[in-house]
Scaffold this active site. Structure first.
Site, PDB file in Angstrom:
ATOM      1  N   PRO A 166      41.782  42.543 -15.175  1.00 50.73           N
ATOM      2  CA  PRO A 166      41.220  41.617 -14.179  1.00 50.73           C
ATOM      3  C   PRO A 166      41.050  40.178 -14.656  1.00 50.73           C
ATOM      4  CG  PRO A 166      39.472  42.942 -15.120  1.00 50.73           C
ATOM      5  CD  PRO A 166      40.762  43.451 -15.726  1.00 50.73           C
ATOM      6  N   CYS A 167      42.163  39.504 -14.878  1.00 47.52           N
ATOM      7  CA  CYS A 167      42.082  38.091 -15.266  1.00 47.52           C
ATOM      8  C   CYS A 167      41.544  37.241 -14.117  1.00 47.52           C
ATOM      9  CB  CYS A 167      43.433  37.586 -15.748  1.00 47.52           C
ATOM     10  SG  CYS A 167      44.787  37.819 -14.582  1.00 47.52           S
ATOM     11  N   HIS A 168      41.543  37.795 -12.893  1.00 51.42           N
ATOM     12  CA  HIS A 168      40.992  37.041 -11.760  1.00 51.42           C
ATOM     13  C   HIS A 168      39.477  36.869 -11.867  1.00 51.42           C
ATOM     14  CE1 HIS A 168      40.619  41.303 -10.580  1.00 51.42           C
ATOM     15  NE2 HIS A 168      39.576  40.926  -9.856  1.00 51.42           N
TER      16      HIS A 168
END
Length: 298
Positions: A254-256
């Site tokens: 989850p780089c978001h």
């Protein structure tokens, strides 16, 4: 995996010239496998100080940087020479060491890389979801790639990149298998114990950052500085940002959930609008879960 390139700091950085000279020396003398004691005089530092400063500046230790150079050299040679010849010319003791190096950094054996993925079967498909379409690639070892795209037609560009990377691999379009694997993960909040095996390919530093991203709780946000602290490398914020940008498995890594320390939702590999939508969706789900847990039980 993209070829490793350094990200030079401005010349005003106090260690710019010293670290640049060490990197240049490592590149020129890779075959000699220089040790820390050979590098310390170049930087006019103690071995301990050089180790710490180099990792802060580059994101890798000198030894890890040298391993990446060895790996890149081996990749260039594997298409023309035998595994044992490449291992010896890389400065390694034998084929077993090269095997370990390629598995660690590329998640493939030297033979698989040399053959262009001749023994690999990669299953792919495009699955509609709330955020457009998800293009995914699966191997026997796990999920290889997951990209958000706007239309199914854009899947061709993603597939073309993989064909360049694995020219001899067997590619099979399997929409049902992709849908079965991804649908539960992209339509609702995660269920405890639910997981999908990931096939990560990157440097040790990149993998360390990606593992830290997966530790960020659902619905929460984190800054690049926070991620750097999570991996015990507070001064490697630039290297952390680079590793986040090279993530090739959307949503599941989850780089978001990483934003700037100012609170600004900055650029996202799969578009900042999609990043905002992902965060809003997770926030709404988290709120609903909290409200549900707060309701009195009869």
């Amino acid at each position: 995996m993209p070829c490793f390139t350094t990200r030079p700091l401005p010349p005003t950085h106090p260690h710019y010239a010293r670290m640049a000279s060490v990197i240049e020396y490592l590149c020129r003398h890779r075959a000699e496998q220089p040790e820390l004691k050979n590098l310390a005089p170049l930087a006019a530092m103690s071995e301990c100080h050089l180790q710490r400063t180099f990792k802060e500046w580059v994101g890798l230790t000198p030894k890890q940087f040298l391993q990446v150079l060895n790996k890149e050299y081996a990749k260039r040679r594997l298409r023309q020479s035998s595994v044992s010849d490449v291992a010896l010319s890389s400065g390694l003791s034998g084929g077993a060491r090269l095997h370990d190096l390629m598995i660690t950094y590329e998640a493939v054996t030297p033979g698989e890389y040399r053959s262009g993925g001749e023994t690999l079967t990669l299953r792919y498909g495009c699955h509609p979801c709330a955020f457009g379409h998800a293009f995914a690639v699966l191997s026997e070892r796990g999920l290889v790639a997951l990209h958000f795209i706007d239309t199914p037609e854009q899947a061709g560009a993603c597939l073309d990149m993989l064909r360049v990377q694995w020219p001899q691999a067997r590619f099979c379009e399997e929409q049902p298998a992709i849908a079965q694997s991804l649908s539960p993960l992209l339509t609702r909040p995660p269920v405890p114990g639910e997981s999908l095996r990931l096939y990560l390919r990157g440097t040790p530093f990149q993998v360390k950052v990606w593992e830290a991203l997966m530790a960020i709780p659902y619905g929460e946000l984190c800054s690049y500085q926070d991620v750097a602290r999570l991996i015990g490398s507070e001064k490697s914020v630039r290297a952390v940002a680079s590793a986040v940008a090279h993530n090739h498995i959307a949503y599941l890594i989850p780089c978001h959930r990483v934003i700037r320390s100012t609170g600004e939702i900055n650029q996202y590999r799969w578009h900042s609008t999609r990043k905002s939508a992902l965060l809003a969706w997770e926030h709404a789900n988290t709120t609903m879960i909290q409200e549900s847990d707060a309701e009195p039980r009869v």
